[in-house]
Design a protein around this motif. Structure first.
Motif, PDB file in Angstrom:
ATOM      1  N   GLU A 285       4.965 -39.830 -21.308  1.00  0.00           N
ATOM      2  CA  GLU A 285       6.024 -40.643 -21.900  1.00  0.00           C
ATOM      3  C   GLU A 285       6.555 -39.917 -23.131  1.00  0.00           C
ATOM      4  O   GLU A 285       5.789 -39.319 -23.879  1.00  0.00           O
ATOM      5  CB  GLU A 285       5.500 -42.016 -22.299  1.00  0.00           C
ATOM      6  CG  GLU A 285       4.878 -42.798 -21.146  1.00  0.00           C
ATOM      7  CD  GLU A 285       4.049 -43.978 -21.614  1.00  0.00           C
ATOM      8  OE1 GLU A 285       4.479 -45.122 -21.400  1.00  0.00           O
ATOM      9  OE2 GLU A 285       2.988 -43.724 -22.204  1.00  0.00           O
TER      10      GLU A 285
ATOM     11  N   PRO B 152       9.600 -35.718 -15.092  1.00  0.00           N
ATOM     12  CA  PRO B 152       8.982 -35.648 -13.761  1.00  0.00           C
ATOM     13  C   PRO B 152       8.490 -34.261 -13.366  1.00  0.00           C
ATOM     14  O   PRO B 152       7.656 -34.140 -12.471  1.00  0.00           O
ATOM     15  CB  PRO B 152      10.122 -36.104 -12.824  1.00  0.00           C
ATOM     16  CG  PRO B 152      11.063 -36.866 -13.686  1.00  0.00           C
ATOM     17  CD  PRO B 152      10.992 -36.192 -15.029  1.00  0.00           C
ATOM     18  N   ARG B 153       8.989 -33.215 -14.035  1.00  0.00           N
ATOM     19  CA  ARG B 153       8.646 -31.849 -13.625  1.00  0.00           C
ATOM     20  C   ARG B 153       7.686 -31.146 -14.583  1.00  0.00           C
ATOM     21  O   ARG B 153       7.301 -29.996 -14.336  1.00  0.00           O
ATOM     22  CB  ARG B 153       9.922 -31.010 -13.498  1.00  0.00           C
ATOM     23  CG  ARG B 153      10.927 -31.535 -12.477  1.00  0.00           C
ATOM     24  CD  ARG B 153      11.999 -30.507 -12.193  1.00  0.00           C
ATOM     25  NE  ARG B 153      11.426 -29.265 -11.663  1.00  0.00           N
ATOM     26  CZ  ARG B 153      12.103 -28.138 -11.518  1.00  0.00           C
ATOM     27  NH1 ARG B 153      13.384 -28.090 -11.865  1.00  0.00           N
ATOM     28  NH2 ARG B 153      11.520 -27.051 -11.039  1.00  0.00           N
TER      29      ARG B 153
ATOM     30  N   SER C 233      16.657 -35.749  -2.579  1.00  0.00           N
ATOM     31  CA  SER C 233      15.663 -34.941  -3.278  1.00  0.00           C
ATOM     32  C   SER C 233      15.299 -33.659  -2.544  1.00  0.00           C
ATOM     33  O   SER C 233      14.923 -32.672  -3.160  1.00  0.00           O
ATOM     34  CB  SER C 233      14.383 -35.762  -3.518  1.00  0.00           C
ATOM     35  OG  SER C 233      13.850 -36.214  -2.279  1.00  0.00           O
TER      36      SER C 233
ATOM     37  N   GLU D 147       4.624 -29.397 -13.187  1.00  0.00           N
ATOM     38  CA  GLU D 147       4.788 -28.344 -12.186  1.00  0.00           C
ATOM     39  C   GLU D 147       4.347 -26.994 -12.762  1.00  0.00           C
ATOM     40  O   GLU D 147       4.479 -26.750 -13.966  1.00  0.00           O
ATOM     41  CB  GLU D 147       6.254 -28.241 -11.746  1.00  0.00           C
ATOM     42  CG  GLU D 147       6.754 -29.441 -10.967  1.00  0.00           C
ATOM     43  CD  GLU D 147       8.199 -29.276 -10.546  1.00  0.00           C
ATOM     44  OE1 GLU D 147       8.738 -28.149 -10.661  1.00  0.00           O
ATOM     45  OE2 GLU D 147       8.809 -30.268 -10.107  1.00  0.00           O
TER      46      GLU D 147
ATOM     47  N   SER E 116      14.384 -37.105 -20.939  1.00  0.00           N
ATOM     48  CA  SER E 116      13.796 -37.821 -19.805  1.00  0.00           C
ATOM     49  C   SER E 116      13.884 -37.039 -18.496  1.00  0.00           C
ATOM     50  O   SER E 116      12.991 -37.158 -17.648  1.00  0.00           O
ATOM     51  CB  SER E 116      14.478 -39.181 -19.650  1.00  0.00           C
ATOM     52  OG  SER E 116      15.869 -39.018 -19.440  1.00  0.00           O
ATOM     53  N   HIS E 117      14.935 -36.235 -18.290  1.00  0.00           N
ATOM     54  CA  HIS E 117      15.066 -35.543 -17.007  1.00  0.00           C
ATOM     55  C   HIS E 117      14.025 -34.443 -16.825  1.00  0.00           C
ATOM     56  O   HIS E 117      13.820 -33.955 -15.702  1.00  0.00           O
ATOM     57  CB  HIS E 117      16.484 -34.967 -16.838  1.00  0.00           C
ATOM     58  CG  HIS E 117      16.808 -33.865 -17.791  1.00  0.00           C
ATOM     59  ND1 HIS E 117      17.319 -34.096 -19.051  1.00  0.00           N
ATOM     60  CD2 HIS E 117      16.696 -32.514 -17.676  1.00  0.00           C
ATOM     61  CE1 HIS E 117      17.520 -32.939 -19.664  1.00  0.00           C
ATOM     62  NE2 HIS E 117      17.148 -31.971 -18.854  1.00  0.00           N
TER      63      HIS E 117
ATOM     64  N   LYS F 196      -3.099 -32.161 -14.286  1.00  0.00           N
ATOM     65  CA  LYS F 196      -2.727 -33.037 -13.172  1.00  0.00           C
ATOM     66  C   LYS F 196      -3.721 -32.918 -12.025  1.00  0.00           C
ATOM     67  O   LYS F 196      -4.149 -33.936 -11.452  1.00  0.00           O
ATOM     68  CB  LYS F 196      -1.325 -32.691 -12.682  1.00  0.00           C
ATOM     69  CG  LYS F 196      -0.845 -33.553 -11.527  1.00  0.00           C
ATOM     70  CD  LYS F 196       0.489 -33.068 -10.984  1.00  0.00           C
ATOM     71  CE  LYS F 196       0.335 -31.768 -10.220  1.00  0.00           C
ATOM     72  NZ  LYS F 196       1.585 -31.355  -9.529  1.00  0.00           N
TER      73      LYS F 196
END
Length: 339
Positions: free
Chosen positions: A323, A282-283, A79, A286, A278-279, A310
């Protein structure tokens, strides 16, 4: 001079990775932190097999010559890179090598550089557009009433975009400033979120989106910052209205549920839009990260809304959960501890 046994005990007591190199260029000793970084059982091995970086081997050679020296030690990870500053200094018949972890510091520096570059880019684009239209209005389109009205409308849109960006930057700065200060005053979260949803109903009607509120019939009082909870509700519901699609339903649910250690407040906003691969998930929170930059700008997005959510969640000791499923929509959930 300290003997070898003393130096090994000294190594073991050091919190940072540290090792000793003998004159035969073999590692005399390494503390547990160094073994965790470089591998177990490295004592007795030749320095070139453990410390493969030429820059580090050069620093050790300079230390033997009596010059304290430094070098960067970088280990690639899946990562991110793990970065240390290695300092080599001669101690009697040995060279002491210590490693200071710079990973978090360098990642923060990179984040700051990226943030400044993103802000500059986000402001430069509308500013360039506005300046171009001003030049046109002062020149070729000076007497063209139709062109003037069209250009002024575009200039207003770009100016409003810059205002939204500056507003969100200020909001993000304020949230980050207070992130370690937990709110203490109790407020009715039901009332705060319901009021935010009510203020967005005209926007929902314009977008032909039905706004469905569930679980807002009972007051729920917890310690929150009322302005920030209102901002969370506004950001999440407004996003769902923008990207949920016309003639669809946006559902906002409020409930209290049992958590692993204490009851949790769950505020979830669900849309029936296209969904997000889905990829990207996680970002999404940001700063300035967008799944579709062009569409986001068309919708008036600044790329900071979810980052603000956040940080507000973190300030309240909670978290933001995202989700999504392609073709079935997305759910953005704020979880807050009730205690």
């Amino acid at each position: 001079m300290p003997n070898e046994a003393f130096l090994r005990e000294f190594l073991a007591a050091m919190p940072d990775p540290a090792l000793l190199v003998g004159r035969d260029e073999r590692l005399v000793g390494a503390n547990p932190a160094a073994e965790a970084l470089l591998g177990a059982g490295i004592a007795g091995r030749h320095q070139a097999f453990v410390l493969r970086h030429p820059e580090i081997l050069t620093a050790i050679a300079e230390a033997w010559a009596g010059r304290r020296s430094e070098a960067r030690h970088v280990i690639p990870r899946a990562s991110h890179e793990v970065i240390h500053r290695m300092t080599a200094a001669k101690v009697g018949d040995f060279v002491l090598c210590t490693f200071q972890d710079l990973t978090d510091r360098e990642r923060m520096d990179q984040m700051r550089r990226d943030f400044v570059a993103n802000v500059s880019h986000e402001l430069r684009t509308p500013l360039t557009s506005v300046l171009g239209f001003i030049e046109t209005l002062r020149g070729p389109a000076r007497e063209d009433a139709a062109a003037r009205d069209r250009f002024l409308a575009i200039m207003q849109t770009e100016a409003e975009r810059m205002v939204r960006l500056v507003r969100d930057l200020l909001n993000l700065s304020r949230v980050e400033t207070k992130e370690r200060q937990r709110p203490t005053d109790r407020h009715d979260v039901t009332l705060l979120i319901r009021s935010a949803a009510h203020s967005l109903r005209p926007q929902a009607e314009t977008a032909r989106v039905k706004l469905d509120l569930q679980g807002f019939d009972q007051p729920i009082e917890i310690a929150v910052d009322p302005d920030q909870i209102t901002q969370v509700a506004t950001n999440l519901i407004e996003n769902a209205i923008k990207y949920g699609g016309a003639d669809k339903v946006v559902t906002a649910r409020l409930a209290v549920e049992e958590g692993p250690r204490r009851p949790l407040l769950r505020f979830a906003v669900t849309d029936q839009g296209e969904g997000i691969e889905s990829h990207h998930l996680p970002r999404l929170a940001e700063r300035f990260y967008r799944v579709d930059s062009h569409r986001s700008r068309e919708k008036g997005g600044t790329g900071l809304g979810l980052a603000i959510v956040k940080h507000i969640a973190h300030r309240h000791g909670g978290k933001l959960v995202i989700e999504s499923e392609i073709g079935r929509g997305s759910t953005f959930t704020l979880l807050l501890p009730m205690g």
